[in-house]
Design an enzyme around this catalytic site. Structure first.
Site, PDB file in Angstrom:
ATOM      1  N   TYR A 142       7.708  -1.943  -1.455  1.00 47.84           N
ATOM      2  CA  TYR A 142       7.499  -0.592  -1.954  1.00 47.84           C
ATOM      3  C   TYR A 142       8.849   0.074  -2.246  1.00 47.84           C
ATOM      4  CZ  TYR A 142       5.647   4.231  -2.182  1.00 47.84           C
ATOM      5  OH  TYR A 142       5.308   5.503  -2.579  1.00 47.84           O
TER       6      TYR A 142
ATOM      7  N   ASN B 228       4.317  -2.325   8.681  1.00 50.07           N
ATOM      8  CA  ASN B 228       4.334  -0.956   8.170  1.00 50.07           C
ATOM      9  C   ASN B 228       5.716  -0.326   8.466  1.00 50.07           C
ATOM     10  OD1 ASN B 228       3.424   1.619   7.243  1.00 50.07           O
ATOM     11  ND2 ASN B 228       1.345   1.063   7.844  1.00 50.07           N
TER      12      ASN B 228
ATOM     13  N   GLY C 110      11.832  -4.013   3.453  1.00 50.55           N
ATOM     14  CA  GLY C 110      13.220  -4.211   3.042  1.00 50.55           C
ATOM     15  C   GLY C 110      13.473  -5.353   2.086  1.00 50.55           C
TER      16      GLY C 110
ATOM     17  N   ASN D 235      -6.735  -1.037   0.956  1.00 55.86           N
ATOM     18  CA  ASN D 235      -6.240  -0.679   2.284  1.00 55.86           C
ATOM     19  C   ASN D 235      -6.995   0.571   2.754  1.00 55.86           C
ATOM     20  OD1 ASN D 235      -4.504   0.930   4.076  1.00 55.86           O
ATOM     21  ND2 ASN D 235      -2.940  -0.636   3.763  1.00 55.86           N
TER      22      ASN D 235
ATOM     23  N   ASN E  11       8.865   8.721   5.164  1.00 57.66           N
ATOM     24  CA  ASN E  11       7.707   9.489   4.677  1.00 57.66           C
ATOM     25  C   ASN E  11       6.801   9.878   5.832  1.00 57.66           C
ATOM     26  OD1 ASN E  11       4.711   8.367   4.425  1.00 57.66           O
ATOM     27  ND2 ASN E  11       6.078   6.585   4.414  1.00 57.66           N
TER      28      ASN E  11
ATOM     29  N   ASN F  64       1.803   8.269  10.785  1.00 61.71           N
ATOM     30  CA  ASN F  64       1.570   9.671  10.417  1.00 61.71           C
ATOM     31  C   ASN F  64       0.147  10.166  10.635  1.00 61.71           C
ATOM     32  OD1 ASN F  64       4.304   9.866   9.463  1.00 61.71           O
ATOM     33  ND2 ASN F  64       3.651   8.647   7.709  1.00 61.71           N
TER      34      ASN F  64
ATOM     35  N   LYS G  68      -2.912  -4.568   9.097  1.00 62.43           N
ATOM     36  CA  LYS G  68      -1.526  -4.141   8.873  1.00 62.43           C
ATOM     37  C   LYS G  68      -0.928  -3.620  10.171  1.00 62.43           C
ATOM     38  CE  LYS G  68       1.517  -1.881   5.671  1.00 62.43           C
ATOM     39  NZ  LYS G  68       1.621  -1.340   4.323  1.00 62.43           N
TER      40      LYS G  68
ATOM     41  N   SER H  45      -0.070   3.203  10.378  1.00 62.55           N
ATOM     42  CA  SER H  45       0.700   4.335   9.858  1.00 62.55           C
ATOM     43  C   SER H  45       1.122   5.224  11.029  1.00 62.55           C
ATOM     44  CB  SER H  45      -0.144   5.157   8.884  1.00 62.55           C
ATOM     45  OG  SER H  45       0.489   6.404   8.684  1.00 62.55           O
TER      46      SER H  45
ATOM     47  N   ALA I 296       0.842  -1.209   0.000  1.00 60.18           N
ATOM     48  CA  ALA I 296       0.000   0.000   0.000  1.00 60.18           C
ATOM     49  C   ALA I 296       0.868   1.246   0.000  1.00 60.18           C
ATOM     50  CB  ALA I 296      -0.882  -0.003   1.239  1.00 60.18           C
ATOM     51  N   GLY I 297       0.357   2.311  -0.606  1.00 58.75           N
ATOM     52  CA  GLY I 297       1.041   3.591  -0.585  1.00 58.75           C
ATOM     53  C   GLY I 297       1.527   4.022  -1.951  1.00 58.75           C
TER      54      GLY I 297
HETATM   55  C1  LIG Z   1       6.178   6.776   0.436  1.00 59.12           C
HETATM   56  C2  LIG Z   1       5.464   5.675   1.179  1.00 59.12           C
HETATM   57  C3  LIG Z   1       4.089   5.762   1.371  1.00 59.12           C
HETATM   58  C4  LIG Z   1       3.414   4.740   2.063  1.00 59.12           C
HETATM   59  N1  LIG Z   1       2.059   4.828   2.224  1.00 59.12           N
HETATM   60  C5  LIG Z   1       1.401   3.818   2.847  1.00 59.12           C
HETATM   61  C6  LIG Z   1      -0.012   3.849   2.980  1.00 59.12           C
HETATM   62  O1  LIG Z   1      -0.680   4.767   2.506  1.00 59.12           O
HETATM   63  N2  LIG Z   1      -0.608   2.844   3.652  1.00 59.12           N
HETATM   64  C7  LIG Z   1       0.087   1.775   4.173  1.00 59.12           C
HETATM   65  O2  LIG Z   1      -0.510   0.868   4.749  1.00 59.12           O
HETATM   66  N3  LIG Z   1       1.431   1.717   4.044  1.00 59.12           N
HETATM   67  C8  LIG Z   1       2.094   2.701   3.393  1.00 59.12           C
HETATM   68  N4  LIG Z   1       3.450   2.624   3.255  1.00 59.12           N
HETATM   69  C9  LIG Z   1       4.182   1.487   3.869  1.00 59.12           C
HETATM   70  C10 LIG Z   1       4.457   0.359   2.873  1.00 59.12           C
HETATM   71  O3  LIG Z   1       3.264  -0.196   2.390  1.00 59.12           O
HETATM   72  C11 LIG Z   1       5.316  -0.743   3.506  1.00 59.12           C
HETATM   73  O4  LIG Z   1       4.614  -1.328   4.561  1.00 59.12           O
HETATM   74  C12 LIG Z   1       6.640  -0.215   4.040  1.00 59.12           C
HETATM   75  O5  LIG Z   1       7.170   0.764   3.191  1.00 59.12           O
HETATM   76  C13 LIG Z   1       7.686  -1.322   4.200  1.00 59.12           C
HETATM   77  O6  LIG Z   1       7.990  -1.919   2.973  1.00 59.12           O
HETATM   78  P1  LIG Z   1       9.280  -1.541   2.076  1.00 59.12           P
HETATM   79  O7  LIG Z   1      10.466  -1.574   2.979  1.00 59.12           O
HETATM   80  O8  LIG Z   1       9.308  -2.559   0.980  1.00 59.12           O
HETATM   81  O9  LIG Z   1       9.011  -0.187   1.562  1.00 59.12           O
HETATM   82  C14 LIG Z   1       4.139   3.621   2.559  1.00 59.12           C
HETATM   83  C15 LIG Z   1       5.518   3.553   2.348  1.00 59.12           C
HETATM   84  C16 LIG Z   1       6.181   4.557   1.667  1.00 59.12           C
HETATM   85  C17 LIG Z   1       7.671   4.436   1.447  1.00 59.12           C
END
Ligand SMILES: Cc1cc2nc3c(=O)[nH]c(=O)nc-3n(C[C@H](O)[C@H](O)[C@H](O)COP(=O)(O)O)c2cc1C
Length: 348
Positions: free
Chosen positions: A309, A237, A288, A138, A110, A174, A208, A172, A61-62
């Site tokens: 992501y 997250n 990661g 989500n 973020n 935030n 989540k 989240s 998500a995101g």
């Molecule tokens: C720029 C950004 C925006 C994100 N927005 C959301 C979001 O809106 N909702 C959510 O559940 N997770 C959000 N995430 C978290 C990701 O879905 C993920 O759980 C987290 O980044 C860990 O995975 P990664 O290390 O592969 O990025 C966001 C992550 C990033 C980097």
């Protein structure tokens, strides 16, 4: 070649501008994606909460917050895409800048705060563009609504006939107060209401989870998930911790940290949850994943499905296809016939 040029340009641009540009490129089908993508091998297919996944790897998500480009990601080799987080009303989120790339650390911080078009617009968009793969939705509350459960239920009811699964985002960092739903009583109240709304549909429900959930609270948390028959947990997250070893000067920015520095922390959560409730629900590992090796590690810790992501931002659009191939290679090398056989082997 053209992809390398676009990718290196995007990496030098402000992260949010680059993201919006990437969405626009994908939305307008500017690039002949299908030419380069191999279909995931059969060894990667598995059934989870009643749904067949051709690849374990999903887009977290995101990235596709507004449900604009999910079909492009299915073409890129992702087995599933989770759109959102979507809130009831449209919202702008926090003031900019609010996304920071930490290249040396292979990480992002973020503090977006759920900017999105809101349920009404996004629902129409999803209905008018049939998903060619597994679509997760989500959901999260608007910042200003103190009745957060009301928002979750409203969103759940709006999306329960469109999504293949719904993720309740309580993690989240935030949105103020959101992580309070990690407290058992609050979680229980929320899930009772969700289950009540889900009586007729029986759509899979995922939660989540924050990587910052305290060790001593984990057992009680897991107990509620099992009692309330949640179908899966997404671990995890972004984190508010783990800043000490970072190199990039953005390391002190407020917000959630993702990418490589989250890898071990989220793996610890996966192992813990797997040992407590791994036989009762599906674990989706995220945090990661950059290649086949890091993906495989999460499977061995106990994840049946995966998401990413941050590595998409650093490595570009072929990351899923590359990971699918590498993961197949590692599984075969270790003598597994199917990915499901490797899930949680560290605990066995
Ligand atoms: C720029 C950004 C925006 C994100 N927005 C959301 C979001 O809106 N909702 C959510 O559940 N997770 C959000 N995430 C978290 C990701 O879905 C993920 O759980 C987290 O980044 C860990 O995975 P990664 O290390 O592969 O990025 C966001 C992550 C990033 C980097």
């Amino acid at each position: 070649m053209i992809y390398d040029i676009i990718n290196s340009f995007l990496k030098k641009t402000d992260p949010e501008v680059a993201h919006n540009l990437a969405i626009r490129i994908l939305k307008n089908n500017f690039l002949p994606i299908n030419k380069f993508i191999k279909k995931p091998e059969k060894i990667l297919s598995s059934a989870n909460f009643g749904i067949k996944f051709t690849s374990p790897l999903g887009l977290a998500a995101g990235f596709d917050k507004n449900g604009e480009v999910y079909n492009s990601f299915f073409s890129l080799g992702f087995g599933s895409v989770e759109v959102g987080t979507i809130t009831p009303k449209p919202q702008f989120g926090n003031s900019k800048p609010r996304v920071f790339r930490l290249s040396e650390d292979r990480a992002i911080i973020n503090r977006l705060g759920f900017p999105n078009d809101g349920v009404e617009i996004i629902k129409k968009r999803l209905i008018n563009n049939k998903a060619e793969g597994i679509l997760g939705i989500n959901i999260g509350p608007n910042r200003e609504n103190s009745e957060k459960i009301e928002d979750y239920i409203n969103l759940f009811n709006q999306f329960k006939e469109i999504a293949n699964y719904i993720t309740i985002n309580i993690s989240s960092p935030n949105t103020e107060g959101l992580r309070n739903f990690h407290k058992t009583e609050k979680l229980k109240t929320l899930l009772l209401e969700i289950n009540n709304a889900n009586k007729t549909n029986k759509i899979p429900i995922l939660i989540k989870v924050s990587p910052d959930l305290q060790e001593e609270d984990t057992e009680g948390f897991c107990q509620i998930l099992v009692e309330q028959k949640v179908d899966g947990v997404i671990l995890t997250n972004t984190t508010n911790t783990n800043r000490n070893n970072l190199i990039n000067m953005n390391k002190s920015e407020k917000g959630g940290l993702s990418g490589f520095p989250l890898f071990k922390l989220s793996n610890e959560k996966i192992k813990k949850f797997y040992s407590l409730i791994g036989d009762k629900l599906t674990i989706i590992g995220v945090g990661g994943i950059f290649d086949g090796e890091t993906a495989y590690e999460k499977i061995k810790c106990g994840a049946s499905l995966l998401q990413l992501y941050t590595s998409l931002v650093f490595e570009g659009p072929f990351i899923a296809s590359k990971i699918n191939q590498e993961l197949s290679y590692y599984l075969k090398k270790d003598g597994f016939k199917n990915i499901s056989d490797a899930v949680g082997i560290y605990n066995k």
